[in-house]
Scaffold this active site. Structure first.
Site, PDB file in Angstrom:
ATOM      1  N   SER A 178       0.507  -3.424   4.499  1.00  0.00           N
ATOM      2  CA  SER A 178      -0.246  -2.187   4.704  1.00  0.00           C
ATOM      3  C   SER A 178      -0.273  -1.819   6.175  1.00  0.00           C
ATOM      4  CB  SER A 178      -1.685  -2.338   4.185  1.00  0.00           C
ATOM      5  OG  SER A 178      -2.391  -1.118   4.314  1.00  0.00           O
ATOM      6  N   LYS A 207     -10.162   0.283  -2.586  1.00  0.00           N
ATOM      7  CA  LYS A 207     -10.019  -0.693  -1.510  1.00  0.00           C
ATOM      8  C   LYS A 207     -11.036  -0.398  -0.413  1.00  0.00           C
ATOM      9  CE  LYS A 207      -4.947  -0.588  -1.990  1.00  0.00           C
ATOM     10  NZ  LYS A 207      -3.713  -0.274  -1.221  1.00  0.00           N
ATOM     11  N   THR A 237       1.610   3.712   4.336  1.00  0.00           N
ATOM     12  CA  THR A 237       2.464   2.523   4.480  1.00  0.00           C
ATOM     13  C   THR A 237       3.880   2.834   3.981  1.00  0.00           C
ATOM     14  OG1 THR A 237       0.547   1.081   4.257  1.00  0.00           O
ATOM     15  CG2 THR A 237       2.717   0.097   3.844  1.00  0.00           C
ATOM     16  N   ASN A 267      -2.875   0.255   6.961  1.00  0.00           N
ATOM     17  CA  ASN A 267      -4.277   0.684   7.057  1.00  0.00           C
ATOM     18  C   ASN A 267      -5.195  -0.488   7.375  1.00  0.00           C
ATOM     19  OD1 ASN A 267      -4.303   3.613   6.313  1.00  0.00           O
ATOM     20  ND2 ASN A 267      -3.231   2.814   4.509  1.00  0.00           N
ATOM     21  N   ASP A 308       0.860  -1.178   0.000  1.00  0.00           N
ATOM     22  CA  ASP A 308       0.000   0.000   0.000  1.00  0.00           C
ATOM     23  C   ASP A 308       0.907   1.243   0.000  1.00  0.00           C
ATOM     24  OD1 ASP A 308      -2.299   1.733   0.575  1.00  0.00           O
ATOM     25  OD2 ASP A 308      -1.454   1.857   2.596  1.00  0.00           O
ATOM     26  N   ALA A 309       0.428   2.338  -0.549  1.00  0.00           N
ATOM     27  CA  ALA A 309       1.252   3.559  -0.617  1.00  0.00           C
ATOM     28  C   ALA A 309       0.963   4.521   0.546  1.00  0.00           C
ATOM     29  CB  ALA A 309       1.025   4.271  -1.948  1.00  0.00           C
ATOM     30  N   TYR A 310      -0.251   5.057   0.587  1.00  0.00           N
ATOM     31  CA  TYR A 310      -0.567   6.138   1.538  1.00  0.00           C
ATOM     32  C   TYR A 310      -0.667   5.603   2.967  1.00  0.00           C
ATOM     33  CZ  TYR A 310      -1.832   8.460  -2.843  1.00  0.00           C
ATOM     34  OH  TYR A 310      -1.818   8.972  -4.110  1.00  0.00           O
ATOM     35  N   ARG A 358      -7.771  13.455   5.861  1.00  0.00           N
ATOM     36  CA  ARG A 358      -7.429  12.059   5.581  1.00  0.00           C
ATOM     37  C   ARG A 358      -8.611  11.137   5.884  1.00  0.00           C
ATOM     38  NH1 ARG A 358      -5.375   7.980   2.701  1.00  0.00           N
ATOM     39  NH2 ARG A 358      -4.535   6.291   3.962  1.00  0.00           N
ATOM     40  N   PHE A 374      -8.412  -1.093   7.202  1.00  0.00           N
ATOM     41  CA  PHE A 374      -9.396  -1.542   6.201  1.00  0.00           C
ATOM     42  C   PHE A 374      -8.714  -2.276   5.056  1.00  0.00           C
ATOM     43  CE2 PHE A 374      -8.474   1.331   2.700  1.00  0.00           C
ATOM     44  CZ  PHE A 374      -7.753   2.333   3.336  1.00  0.00           C
ATOM     45  N   ASP A 375      -7.493  -1.863   4.742  1.00  0.00           N
ATOM     46  CA  ASP A 375      -6.746  -2.438   3.626  1.00  0.00           C
ATOM     47  C   ASP A 375      -6.236  -3.834   3.998  1.00  0.00           C
ATOM     48  OD1 ASP A 375      -5.505  -2.401   1.107  1.00  0.00           O
ATOM     49  OD2 ASP A 375      -3.772  -1.266   1.819  1.00  0.00           O
ATOM     50  N   SER A 408      -2.254   0.906  -5.078  1.00  0.00           N
ATOM     51  CA  SER A 408      -2.746   2.064  -4.336  1.00  0.00           C
ATOM     52  C   SER A 408      -4.067   2.569  -4.888  1.00  0.00           C
ATOM     53  CB  SER A 408      -1.704   3.184  -4.424  1.00  0.00           C
ATOM     54  OG  SER A 408      -2.216   4.405  -3.925  1.00  0.00           O
ATOM     55  N   ASN A 409      -4.816   3.217  -3.987  1.00  0.00           N
ATOM     56  CA  ASN A 409      -6.017   3.953  -4.396  1.00  0.00           C
ATOM     57  C   ASN A 409      -5.689   5.131  -5.308  1.00  0.00           C
ATOM     58  OD1 ASN A 409      -8.044   2.525  -3.055  1.00  0.00           O
ATOM     59  ND2 ASN A 409      -7.980   3.828  -1.223  1.00  0.00           N
TER      60      ASN A 409
END
Lengths: 260, 260
Positions: free
Chosen positions: A183, A159, A24, A185, A20-22, A51, A187-188, A126-127
């Site tokens: 990740s 996601k 992570t 996150n 994951d990007a944001y 966010r 939820f991810d 990523s989203n």
């Protein structure tokens, strides 16, 4: 920080390591400087609400079958945040502040981790829209340390919708059982595990010395954010293993049977 | 509170008036007393995080295609909230506190509104499970003022997924153009409007005298909650009209052409 039940990961099966990007690889809190410059005294609060609303809007448009790309979601959630604080911003200022999501700071543990994972495929899923991700990766220099940068955009679903994770199988020619997904996150993590990836949770410390105040004594917005977003979810499909730094991951995968 | 663009509602077309339950007819903040009794000093904070996580989990399980009913979601989100605050609760205490969602206080404007809407069909469409809703309606006495209580449960999808709103057409034998839908919840307003209902937003005041503090001066959790949940969303599909009390609605619908 509570202990998670750690299981083993058989690194031999893993052909692609997908991040994951944001939140992570990239610290979304690093927008705070740009936000504070635009709205003095409100940087931290706007960053936190923005966010949370950005994620909420990504979920809502997917559920409503009204997909818009993540740049649009990022603008809309910033607009909501400013409006909720009775602040206003014209289109250009909104775009300028939102552009801070194109210049996020990678966490300190990223480059070492990516370097040691080769020759396995090192991938972002990523989203973010393709344009957001290519700009971000170039500005941060991570582009040269990654083999693929995948966006959910083509699936028109964010996601944790299963369609978003399908991008990995479709683009990389691997099965979900051959993917380690990383990740921070909640939820991810649930979405990726539910989809069938092996999932590693990186427990990022969101808040610096968060206080747990009694009612009426005031609440720090970073603490509030960490309450909402900092813990593993109490849904099914927990991570297989939790680490506290990405630097732990190469060893997890290179050992034949690594007990966490 | 900003002015919304008010349009006209042609009440002649409306055959069913459908209400959201949690936050629209019933004050979800009214769980705070029970929460405070169980966790002294933490009632307000737990109430705020719990509600936000409850909604988040409803969206996530729908997106992941891992539906669980709203009672399960309510328990899981409470469990998350307590864990995030390093509080613990065994299964029985968790159930006892969660049961406060079965005994919510209706807002003061509900009974008058429902009474004056007859003979139009007066309906609830809620995320709540059938058992939660029937208990809630009976305890609060609203059962006698409602013609139908519909749960999204049968569709195994929570709002704002279109499937959830389809319950109204399926159960009532009306088309979406014949439905006035009333909600205070931003995501629900967008979802219902996107689905094709005529939508009335009721602007509930969530926070009592919220402070807008500067960073570092402390933040009230009710204010934080109101930032996240109190405003109209900046997504497409805004409400047709905004009211500040449900008591305004019967007149809106009885006049042939009511300018808001």
């Amino acid at each position: 920080m509570q202990a998670s039940r750690k299981r083993t990961i058989d690194g031999r099966e893993i052909k692609a390591v997908v991040f994951d990007a944001y939140g992570t690889l990239y610290d979304v809190q690093s927008v705070e400087g740009a936000v504070e410059a635009a709205f003095p005294g409100r940087g931290s609060l706007i960053t936190a609400i923005w966010r949370m609303k950005q994620l909420e809007y990504s979920w809502l448009v997917t559920l409503m079958e009204r997909y818009e790309d993540f740049w649009s979601i990022t603008l809309r959630s910033l607009e909501y945040t400013l409006r909720s604080l009775d602040l206003s911003a014209g289109g250009q200022l909104l775009e300028d502040v939102a552009a801070s999501y194109l210049d996020l700071k990678p966490y300190d543990d990223v480059l070492e981790c990516l370097g040691r994972l080769a020759p396995r495929q090192r991938v972002i899923l990523s989203n973010g829209s393709p344009a957001m991700l290519s700009t971000l990766a170039a500005k941060s220099g991570l582009d040269t340390a990654l083999d693929h940068i995948l966006s959910v955009d083509e699936k028109r679903a964010f996601k944790p919708a299963p369609a978003a994770y399908m991008r990995v199988e479709e683009e990389l020619g691997v099965s979900r059982g051959q993917v380690a997904f990383i990740s921070s996150n909640g939820f991810d993590i649930c979405g990726a595990k539910s989809f069938g990836f092996t999932v590693i949770r990186v427990a990022r410390t969101i808040a610096d010395n968060p206080r747990v105040p009694l009612t009426g004594t005031g609440l720090d917005e970073r603490f509030f954010f960490s309450l909402m977003r900092g813990k593993a979810e109490t849904l099914d499909n927990a991570a297989d293993i939790t680490v506290h730094s990405l630097a732990e991951i190469p060893d997890l995968l290179t050992s034949r049977k690594a007990d966490g």
